[in-house]
Design an enzyme around this catalytic site. Structure first.
Site, PDB file in Angstrom:
ATOM      1  CG  ASP A  49      -2.146  -0.890   1.001  1.00 20.81           C
ATOM      2  OD1 ASP A  49      -2.386  -1.294  -0.149  1.00 20.81           O
ATOM      3  OD2 ASP A  49      -2.866  -1.170   1.976  1.00 20.81           O
ATOM      4  CD  GLU A 126      -4.272   8.986   6.887  1.00 20.09           C
ATOM      5  OE1 GLU A 126      -3.078   8.930   6.520  1.00 20.09           O
ATOM      6  OE2 GLU A 126      -5.011   7.981   6.968  1.00 20.09           O
ATOM      7  NE  ARG A 151      -7.032  25.031  25.279  1.00 23.91           N
ATOM      8  CZ  ARG A 151      -8.064  25.797  24.956  1.00 23.91           C
ATOM      9  NH1 ARG A 151      -9.238  25.238  24.647  1.00 23.91           N
ATOM     10  NH2 ARG A 151      -7.933  27.113  24.923  1.00 23.91           N
ATOM     11  CE  LYS A 168     -10.801  -1.348  12.303  1.00 25.74           C
ATOM     12  NZ  LYS A 168      -9.950  -1.748  13.451  1.00 25.74           N
ATOM     13  CD  GLN A 227       3.496  13.178  -0.657  1.00 27.00           C
ATOM     14  OE1 GLN A 227       4.286  13.944  -1.210  1.00 27.00           O
ATOM     15  NE2 GLN A 227       2.256  13.022  -1.073  1.00 27.00           N
TER      16      GLN A 227
END
Length: 271
Positions: A49, A126, A151, A168, A227
Site C-alpha cells: 500500500d 487522510e 486541545r 480507525k 508524506q
C-alpha cells in the site's frame, strides 16, 4: 485498440522481478509501456500500500483519466487486488478491459501558510496534524461556522477508504467509499471542566468542509497520506471532498467489505 500502461514499482527484489515478468509479457502482447511523461490508460503499482500511495501522488496529474491496478508484494494490500503469481491474469484483464471503472472519493487539502503561500494537495487516505511538543491547540470550523477549540495531540481528517487507517486506530467509523463524505477524529483530546470538545468522530457530506486554525505550528507535523512536513507556520487548513476521484480497473476489484474483513478479521474457519 490496445491500452497503454505505466508501471510503478518499489525497489525490493520481488517487486523488481514481477516488474520484469510483467514487462516481458506486455511486450509479447504488444501492449505499449509508456514513461511518466505520457498519460497512460492504466497505472500498475507493484508493491504494498505504501508503493500504491506513492504511485498515486507521483501520477496525481493522471488520476482523472487513468485507471489504477495494484499487484501486491507487501505485507498488507488494502489497495492491491492482484497477487504476485497472477501476472498472466493481469495481462488478460488489460487485453479485455472495458471502459468501466470503480471510483473512490478523495480529500482536497489546502494548507495556508503565514507567509501567504497555499499548498494544495489531494489525499487518498487522510490529512493529519499533530504536535511534537506539548498540547496542540486549534479552532475547528465546519463550513465556516466555528464549532470547537481542540486541545490534545492532534487531528486526523480522512476519506472513506482512509477511514480504515489512522482514523480507525483513533476510534473513528469505517465508511463505505460509495459515500461522498469525510471524517474528522481527535487524537487524545483534553476534556475537563475547563476545556471541552465533542470528543467524537464527525462525518460531513461533500458540500461541507473542515477548517482548522491551529496555534503555533512550528512544532507540528503535517501529513498527507505517507508524506510529512515539519516546521510549517500554518494559518489554516481546509479539507473537503475533492472534485477528482481515483479510478480502479474493474476487471478485478475486491468488494470494500471483503477488503475490511481480510485486513482486520480474517476468513472464518469452517467448523
Amino acid at each position: 485498440m490496445k491500452p497503454t500502461v505505466l508501471i510503478y514499482s518499489n525497489t525490493k527484489p520481488q517487486s523488481q522481478s514481477i516488474k520484469t515478468e510483467l514487462t516481458n509479457k506486455l511486450n509479447k502482447h504488444q501492449i505499449e509501456i509508456v514513461d511518466e511523461r505520457e498519460q497512460p490508460d492504466f497505472i500498475i503499482s507493484i508493491g504494498g500500500d505504501g508503493t500504491f500511495l506513492s504511485a498515486f501522488h507521483h501520477f496525481e496529474q493522471y488520476i482523472e483519466h487513468s485507471r489504477f491496478v495494484g499487484i501486491h508484494t507487501g505485507h498488507l494490500g488494502f489497495y492491491t487486488d492482484w497477487l504476485s503469481d497472477e501476472v498472466d491474469a493481469v495481462v488478460d484483464g488489460l487485453l479485455n478491459a472495458s471502459d468501466q471503472s470503480v471510483s473512490y472519493p478523495l480529500l482536497n487539502v489546502e494548507i495556508y501558510l503565514e507567509d501567504g503561500r497555499c499548498k494544495k494537495m489531494l489525499a487518498l487516505n487522510e490529512f493529519s496534524i499533530r504536535s511534537t511538543m506539548g498540547t496542540m491547540v486549534s479552532d475547528v470550523y465546519i463550513k465556516d461556522h466555528f464549532f470547537e477549540t481542540f486541545r490534545g495531540d492532534g487531528i486526523s481528517i480522512s476519506t472513506p477508504t482512509g477511514s480504515t487507517g489512522l482514523n480507525k486506530s483513533l476510534g473513528g467509523a469505517v465508511i463505505h467509499p460509495r459515500l461522498d463524505a469525510i471524517q474528522m477524529t481527535e487524537m487524545a483530546s483534553i476534556n475537563n471542566r475547563v476545556y471541552r470538545t465533542l470528543s467524537s468522530p464527525i462525518i460531513i457530506p461533500s458540500d461541507e468542509w473542515f477548517t482548522l486554525k491551529p496555534e503555533n505550528t512550528q512544532s507540528a507535523i503535517l501529513s498527507v497520506d505517507n508524506q510529512s512536513w515539519l516546521n510549517y507556520e500554518v494559518s489554516k487548513v481546509t479539507c473537503q471532498v475533492a472534485k477528482q476521484r481515483i479510478h480502479f480497473a474493474s476487471f478485478k476489484h475486491t468488494h470494500f467489505w471483503d477488503r475490511v474483513e481480510n485486513a482486520f478479521i480474517g476468513r472464518k474457519q469452517s467448523l
